[in-house]
Write a protein that holds these residues in place. Sequence first.
Motif, PDB file in Angstrom:
ATOM      1  N   GLY A   1       0.835  -1.191   0.000  1.00  0.00           N
ATOM      2  CA  GLY A   1       0.000   0.000   0.000  1.00  0.00           C
ATOM      3  C   GLY A   1       0.869   1.238   0.000  1.00  0.00           C
ATOM      4  N   ALA A   2       1.903   1.229  -0.833  1.00  0.00           N
ATOM      5  CA  ALA A   2       2.972   2.230  -0.746  1.00  0.00           C
ATOM      6  C   ALA A   2       2.567   3.618  -1.210  1.00  0.00           C
ATOM      7  CB  ALA A   2       4.177   1.750  -1.559  1.00  0.00           C
ATOM      8  N   GLY A   3       1.497   3.735  -1.977  1.00  0.00           N
ATOM      9  CA  GLY A   3       1.070   5.048  -2.445  1.00  0.00           C
ATOM     10  C   GLY A   3       2.139   5.713  -3.288  1.00  0.00           C
ATOM     11  N   THR A   4       2.426   6.981  -2.987  1.00  0.00           N
ATOM     12  CA  THR A   4       3.452   7.723  -3.715  1.00  0.00           C
ATOM     13  C   THR A   4       4.819   7.584  -3.059  1.00  0.00           C
ATOM     14  OG1 THR A   4       3.066   9.782  -2.491  1.00  0.00           O
ATOM     15  CG2 THR A   4       1.755   9.417  -4.498  1.00  0.00           C
ATOM     16  N   GLY A   5       4.913   6.748  -2.035  1.00  0.00           N
ATOM     17  CA  GLY A   5       6.205   6.487  -1.420  1.00  0.00           C
ATOM     18  C   GLY A   5       6.516   7.315  -0.194  1.00  0.00           C
ATOM     19  N   LYS A   6       5.484   7.778   0.527  1.00  0.00           N
ATOM     20  CA  LYS A   6       5.747   8.576   1.726  1.00  0.00           C
ATOM     21  C   LYS A   6       6.496   7.762   2.777  1.00  0.00           C
ATOM     22  CE  LYS A   6       4.582  12.215   1.840  1.00  0.00           C
ATOM     23  NZ  LYS A   6       5.136  13.440   1.210  1.00  0.00           N
ATOM     24  N   GLY A   7       6.217   6.471   2.860  1.00  0.00           N
ATOM     25  CA  GLY A   7       6.968   5.605   3.758  1.00  0.00           C
ATOM     26  C   GLY A   7       8.170   4.979   3.080  1.00  0.00           C
ATOM     27  N   THR A   8       8.084   4.790   1.768  1.00  0.00           N
ATOM     28  CA  THR A   8       9.157   4.136   1.019  1.00  0.00           C
ATOM     29  C   THR A   8      10.470   4.888   1.153  1.00  0.00           C
ATOM     30  OG1 THR A   8       7.445   3.538  -0.600  1.00  0.00           O
ATOM     31  CG2 THR A   8       9.735   3.106  -1.203  1.00  0.00           C
ATOM     32  N   GLY A   9      10.405   6.209   1.087  1.00  0.00           N
ATOM     33  CA  GLY A   9      11.612   7.010   1.185  1.00  0.00           C
ATOM     34  C   GLY A   9      12.350   6.779   2.482  1.00  0.00           C
ATOM     35  N   LEU A  10      11.611   6.633   3.564  1.00  0.00           N
ATOM     36  CA  LEU A  10      12.234   6.354   4.864  1.00  0.00           C
ATOM     37  C   LEU A  10      12.846   4.965   4.859  1.00  0.00           C
ATOM     38  CD1 LEU A  10      12.566   7.612   7.728  1.00  0.00           C
ATOM     39  CD2 LEU A  10      10.493   6.383   8.379  1.00  0.00           C
ATOM     40  N   LEU A  11      12.138   3.991   4.330  1.00  0.00           N
ATOM     41  CA  LEU A  11      12.619   2.608   4.316  1.00  0.00           C
ATOM     42  C   LEU A  11      13.864   2.442   3.444  1.00  0.00           C
ATOM     43  CD1 LEU A  11       9.119   0.940   4.017  1.00  0.00           C
ATOM     44  CD2 LEU A  11      10.574   0.904   6.048  1.00  0.00           C
ATOM     45  N   LEU A  12      13.997   3.251   2.412  1.00  0.00           N
ATOM     46  CA  LEU A  12      15.169   3.167   1.547  1.00  0.00           C
ATOM     47  C   LEU A  12      16.451   3.495   2.299  1.00  0.00           C
ATOM     48  CD1 LEU A  12      13.903   4.721  -1.802  1.00  0.00           C
ATOM     49  CD2 LEU A  12      14.899   2.445  -1.504  1.00  0.00           C
ATOM     50  N   ARG A  13      16.321   4.242   3.365  1.00  0.00           N
ATOM     51  CA  ARG A  13      17.509   4.605   4.138  1.00  0.00           C
ATOM     52  C   ARG A  13      18.114   3.402   4.841  1.00  0.00           C
ATOM     53  NH1 ARG A  13      15.252   9.652   7.367  1.00  0.00           N
ATOM     54  NH2 ARG A  13      16.989   9.046   8.730  1.00  0.00           N
ATOM     55  N   LEU A  14      17.433   2.274   4.841  1.00  0.00           N
ATOM     56  CA  LEU A  14      18.005   1.049   5.390  1.00  0.00           C
ATOM     57  C   LEU A  14      19.126   0.525   4.498  1.00  0.00           C
ATOM     58  CD1 LEU A  14      14.695  -0.740   6.442  1.00  0.00           C
ATOM     59  CD2 LEU A  14      16.425   0.194   7.998  1.00  0.00           C
ATOM     60  N   GLY A  15      19.133   0.916   3.235  1.00  0.00           N
ATOM     61  CA  GLY A  15      20.186   0.510   2.331  1.00  0.00           C
ATOM     62  C   GLY A  15      20.059  -0.903   1.798  1.00  0.00           C
TER      63      GLY A  15
END
Length: 245
Positions: free
Chosen positions: A42-56
Amino acid sequence: MTRVFGEVAAIYDEARQGYPDDLLAAVTGYHGGVPASVADVGAGTGKGTGLLLRLGVPVTAVEPDPRMAAVLTRKFPQVEVANAAFEDWTPPPGGVGLLACATAWHWMDERTRERRARTALVPRGTLAVFHNSHGYAVPRQKDAIDAIHQAIDPTPTVDDREVAWARGGIERSGLFADVEVHEWHRHPVLTTEQYLRLLQTFSTFRNHSARDRKTVVANLSAAIDGFGGAVEMDIHTVLVLARAA
């Protein structure tokens, strides 16, 4: 309803708040480090995705609305995007280490969402369900804004579910253990224009008739201008963490 936001995907991405940095630290602390892979459902436009990407680590975003997914892809081309509903998505073989859901768990099929989440996770993998609630920090502003909404729709604007409402279903499923809840409050100040753009991303507002939406916008614009042209929000973020049993 899971596709109602696609009509305003660009506005949604601009106007909706993201999530606090401390949320990521809470997830990795609970998980015991950085997971090997992540799915954001349910990622939408990536409001949470951007934070999760910081996990590398590799992140797969699962989003049913192609308009929302298109915004996410433009922002984060390194993310693998599955343009599908959570209920139709096939997890990778072996599962993912972290399954995250940002302000979308309530859109998932409540009869199957916990089971699907458990199936998508590796043994002892982490489920992270989090959401933002939009409240108001100043009582007189809250009362005035609520009155304007209720003049059109008497349904209370306050979410009367318990704060960590997702916890109940997760615990009752018997599929997860070690459930934890974390909370944060932020108080951004929005101008009249910023608030009205945010308003366009609320499903309760979008479900009104065009005539009622016009009335609400006019009345809110006048009210917020009367507050000096700004409203102080109370963005309440709740994170529910659980471990695949």
